[in-house]
Design an enzyme around this catalytic site. Structure first.
Site, PDB file in Angstrom:
ATOM      1  N   SER A 127      55.037  79.657 -18.232  1.00  0.00           N
ATOM      2  CA  SER A 127      56.271  79.474 -17.465  1.00  0.00           C
ATOM      3  C   SER A 127      56.294  80.314 -16.193  1.00  0.00           C
ATOM      4  O   SER A 127      57.203  80.179 -15.382  1.00  0.00           O
ATOM      5  CB  SER A 127      57.479  79.833 -18.336  1.00  0.00           C
ATOM      6  OG  SER A 127      57.332  81.130 -18.862  1.00  0.00           O
TER       7      SER A 127
ATOM      8  N   HIS B 192      53.788  72.633 -17.303  1.00  0.00           N
ATOM      9  CA  HIS B 192      54.927  73.413 -17.789  1.00  0.00           C
ATOM     10  C   HIS B 192      56.050  72.491 -18.252  1.00  0.00           C
ATOM     11  O   HIS B 192      56.775  71.905 -17.455  1.00  0.00           O
ATOM     12  CB  HIS B 192      55.418  74.357 -16.674  1.00  0.00           C
ATOM     13  CG  HIS B 192      56.565  75.217 -17.083  1.00  0.00           C
ATOM     14  ND1 HIS B 192      57.551  75.623 -16.213  1.00  0.00           N
ATOM     15  CD2 HIS B 192      56.901  75.745 -18.295  1.00  0.00           C
ATOM     16  CE1 HIS B 192      58.430  76.358 -16.852  1.00  0.00           C
ATOM     17  NE2 HIS B 192      58.071  76.447 -18.120  1.00  0.00           N
TER      18      HIS B 192
ATOM     19  N   GLU C  18      56.601  70.413 -14.898  1.00  0.00           N
ATOM     20  CA  GLU C  18      56.064  70.983 -13.651  1.00  0.00           C
ATOM     21  C   GLU C  18      54.546  70.970 -13.774  1.00  0.00           C
ATOM     22  O   GLU C  18      54.001  71.523 -14.723  1.00  0.00           O
ATOM     23  CB  GLU C  18      56.526  72.435 -13.479  1.00  0.00           C
ATOM     24  CG  GLU C  18      57.900  72.609 -12.898  1.00  0.00           C
ATOM     25  CD  GLU C  18      58.249  74.080 -12.667  1.00  0.00           C
ATOM     26  OE1 GLU C  18      58.736  74.397 -11.578  1.00  0.00           O
ATOM     27  OE2 GLU C  18      58.066  74.900 -13.581  1.00  0.00           O
TER      28      GLU C  18
ATOM     29  N   ASN D 228      61.502  78.647 -12.877  1.00  0.00           N
ATOM     30  CA  ASN D 228      61.872  80.016 -13.252  1.00  0.00           C
ATOM     31  C   ASN D 228      62.091  80.936 -12.060  1.00  0.00           C
ATOM     32  O   ASN D 228      62.793  81.930 -12.174  1.00  0.00           O
ATOM     33  CB  ASN D 228      60.827  80.598 -14.203  1.00  0.00           C
ATOM     34  CG  ASN D 228      61.028  80.066 -15.604  1.00  0.00           C
ATOM     35  OD1 ASN D 228      62.151  79.995 -16.090  1.00  0.00           O
ATOM     36  ND2 ASN D 228      59.961  79.645 -16.252  1.00  0.00           N
TER      37      ASN D 228
END
Length: 283
Positions: A119, A140, A152, A190
């Site tokens: 992540s 991801h 992702e 993130n």
């Protein structure tokens, strides 16, 4: 490239979800972890998820059984020699991931793609542990994997177009929407989400508002389905802290400095829902 068999490494919440969506898409999957107990826990989670779909009338019992039959439990990393794709969903730690990718590089067939569900960690650095950096990529998924549409896809410095296209096609086959992102700390999801969560924690730390009030403001005022502090508890405060530290170290910018209250909660073992207590208490 035709991906027929996959190994998912890590049978936790993310790994079991990743294995489930591959099996639902008709792909043969090894669900791998260090201990049989961990693998069985992952299999139980998948069975429970699918049983819920049967109860709701969204799936036939026979379809559930067929999906489960496509998943083979594994505690032997050598099973990677049979697969076209490995998706690693182990603990978010660079040393562990590098060692794992170095081993997989020796075991997996020369054509196999090695993907990581990290992540926040650099794909290029993970790829450097192998002799096939052009075949290493970030994939991801979002939590919970069976529900969330986004994947992702992150290229490392050497990742080829062929490998990117194969993972993009695979993501679509899983019913996901792939989005290409460059290899920067935290990627997009993130890098934006974690500083928001961290700032929400600062508002509690500084006495601006209670956790309940912060979450209400974000739900009612910004139309978020879940408040940032509830979300932090669901993600795991230890995971939030680790990602903030990765962002802080990766960018060298104090705007990513983890809130002292986040550190305090993690040191106290208040990790959120999984430990029974974070910003809220869970039975």
């Amino acid at each position: 490239m035709d991906i027929k068999k996959v190994m998912v490494i890590g049978a936790g919440q993310m790994g079991s979800g990743i294995a489930q969506v591959h099996a639902m898409a008709g792909v043969e999957v090894y669900l791998h972890d260090l201990k049989d107990d961990f693998v069985q826990r992952g299999m139980n989670t998948i069975t429970k998820n699918l049983s819920r779909q049967v109860e709701k009338g969204r799936m036939e019992e026979a379809e559930k059984e067929a999906i489960l039959a496509r998943i083979t439990p594994s505690t032997d990393l050598n099973n990677a020699k049979h697969v076209d794709l490995v998706v690693e969903a182990a603990v978010e730690n660079m040393e562990i991931k590098s060692n794992l990718f170095s081993q997989l590089d020796e075991i997996a067939p020369s054509h196999a793609i090695l993907a990581t569900n990290t992540s926040s960690l650099p794909i290029t650095e993970i790829a450097a542990a192998t002799k096939r950096p052009e075949q290493v990529i970030g994939m991801h998924f979002m939590n919970p994997v069976p529900v969330m549409k986004l994947v992702e896809i992150i290229r490392g410095l050497a990742t080829t177009d062929e490998v990117y296209n194969a993972i993009e096609d695979m993501s679509k086959k899983l019913g996901k929407i792939p989005v290409e992102v460059n290899d920067f700390p935290g990627f997009v999801s993130n890098r934006i989400l974690m500083p928001m969560i961290n700032e929400a924690i600062y508002t509690v730390f500084e006495g601006v508002a209670t956790p309940e009030a912060v979450d209400e403001v974000m739900k009612l005022g910004m139309n978020h389905p879940m408040g940032p502090l509830t979300l932090a508890d669901f993600i795991g405060l230890d995971t939030c802290l680790y990602i903030m530290e990765t962002l802080h170290e990766g960018f060298g910018d104090d705007k990513y400095r983890p809130c002292p209250l986040l550190r305090k909660y993690v040191k106290a073992g208040w990790l959120g829902k999984k430990s029974g207590r974070g910003f809220y208490q869970y039975n």
